[in-house]
Design a protein around this motif. Structure first.
Motif, PDB file in Angstrom:
ATOM      1  N   GLU A  58      44.247  37.234  48.978  1.00 17.69           N
ATOM      2  CA  GLU A  58      43.757  37.767  47.708  1.00 17.69           C
ATOM      3  C   GLU A  58      42.442  38.514  47.911  1.00 17.69           C
ATOM      4  N   ALA A  59      41.576  37.944  48.720  1.00 16.89           N
ATOM      5  CA  ALA A  59      40.291  38.592  48.999  1.00 16.89           C
ATOM      6  C   ALA A  59      40.500  39.896  49.758  1.00 16.89           C
ATOM      7  N   VAL A  60      41.450  39.922  50.657  1.00 19.27           N
ATOM      8  CA  VAL A  60      41.734  41.144  51.413  1.00 19.27           C
ATOM      9  C   VAL A  60      42.199  42.238  50.467  1.00 19.27           C
ATOM     10  N   TRP A  61      43.084  41.903  49.549  1.00 19.33           N
ATOM     11  CA  TRP A  61      43.587  42.912  48.627  1.00 19.33           C
ATOM     12  C   TRP A  61      42.498  43.428  47.695  1.00 19.33           C
ATOM     13  N   VAL A  62      41.566  42.575  47.323  1.00 21.49           N
ATOM     14  CA  VAL A  62      40.448  43.025  46.490  1.00 21.49           C
ATOM     15  C   VAL A  62      39.643  44.074  47.245  1.00 21.49           C
ATOM     16  N   VAL A  63      39.371  43.827  48.515  1.00 21.48           N
ATOM     17  CA  VAL A  63      38.607  44.776  49.322  1.00 21.48           C
ATOM     18  C   VAL A  63      39.385  46.078  49.500  1.00 21.48           C
ATOM     19  N   VAL A  64      40.688  45.984  49.744  1.00 18.48           N
ATOM     20  CA  VAL A  64      41.512  47.180  49.920  1.00 18.48           C
ATOM     21  C   VAL A  64      41.507  48.012  48.642  1.00 18.48           C
ATOM     22  N   ARG A  65      41.652  47.366  47.508  1.00 19.35           N
ATOM     23  CA  ARG A  65      41.645  48.104  46.240  1.00 19.35           C
ATOM     24  C   ARG A  65      40.314  48.804  46.018  1.00 19.35           C
ATOM     25  N   ARG A  66      39.214  48.120  46.316  1.00 21.43           N
ATOM     26  CA  ARG A  66      37.893  48.738  46.159  1.00 21.43           C
ATOM     27  C   ARG A  66      37.752  49.954  47.054  1.00 21.43           C
ATOM     28  N   CYS A  67      38.220  49.839  48.290  1.00 21.39           N
ATOM     29  CA  CYS A  67      38.127  50.962  49.222  1.00 21.39           C
ATOM     30  C   CYS A  67      38.969  52.135  48.741  1.00 21.39           C
ATOM     31  N   LEU A  68      40.144  51.861  48.207  1.00 24.85           N
ATOM     32  CA  LEU A  68      41.009  52.921  47.724  1.00 24.85           C
ATOM     33  C   LEU A  68      40.403  53.623  46.528  1.00 24.85           C
ATOM     34  N   LYS A  69      39.707  52.897  45.674  1.00 27.73           N
ATOM     35  CA  LYS A  69      39.065  53.508  44.519  1.00 27.73           C
ATOM     36  C   LYS A  69      37.925  54.439  44.949  1.00 27.73           C
ATOM     37  N   MET A  70      37.285  54.128  46.063  1.00 26.66           N
ATOM     38  CA  MET A  70      36.155  54.949  46.521  1.00 26.66           C
ATOM     39  C   MET A  70      36.598  56.224  47.221  1.00 26.66           C
ATOM     40  N   MET A  71      37.848  56.278  47.621  1.00 25.30           N
ATOM     41  CA  MET A  71      38.345  57.457  48.329  1.00 25.30           C
ATOM     42  C   MET A  71      38.519  58.614  47.345  1.00 25.30           C
ATOM     43  N   PRO A  72      38.217  59.848  47.791  1.00 21.30           N
ATOM     44  CA  PRO A  72      38.363  60.997  46.874  1.00 21.30           C
ATOM     45  C   PRO A  72      39.816  61.318  46.583  1.00 21.30           C
TER      46      PRO A  72
END
Length: 72
Positions: A58-72
């Motif tokens: 669950e923590a991994v997916w939270v980090v992945v989602r945050r990273c994807l949101k930061m991508m242009p």
């Protein structure tokens, strides 16, 4: 390290007195430190796998989602 020392390079750590290639036990200390580093890599891998086996995903997916949101 062997390649560096084959060129005649010597090193001395200012913060860690035992990291010194100009003294008698240089090869022994490098070997011991290499073994400790290898053991730490194994333990870190085990801890990571243990964390991912349960709620860790669950923590991994939270980090992945945050990273994807930061991508242009």
């Amino acid at each position: 390290m062997q390649r560096v020392t084959s060129y005649g390079v010597e090193y001395t750590s200012y913060t860690e007195q035992y990291l010194d290639s100009t003294r008698l036990f240089k090869d022994a200390m490098i070997g011991i430190l290499a073994a400790v580093a290898k053991q730490e890599r194994v333990r870190m891998s085990e801890r990571t796998r243990g964390g991912l086996s349960g709620r860790g995903w669950e923590a991994v997916w939270v980090v992945v989602r945050r990273c994807l949101k930061m991508m242009p």
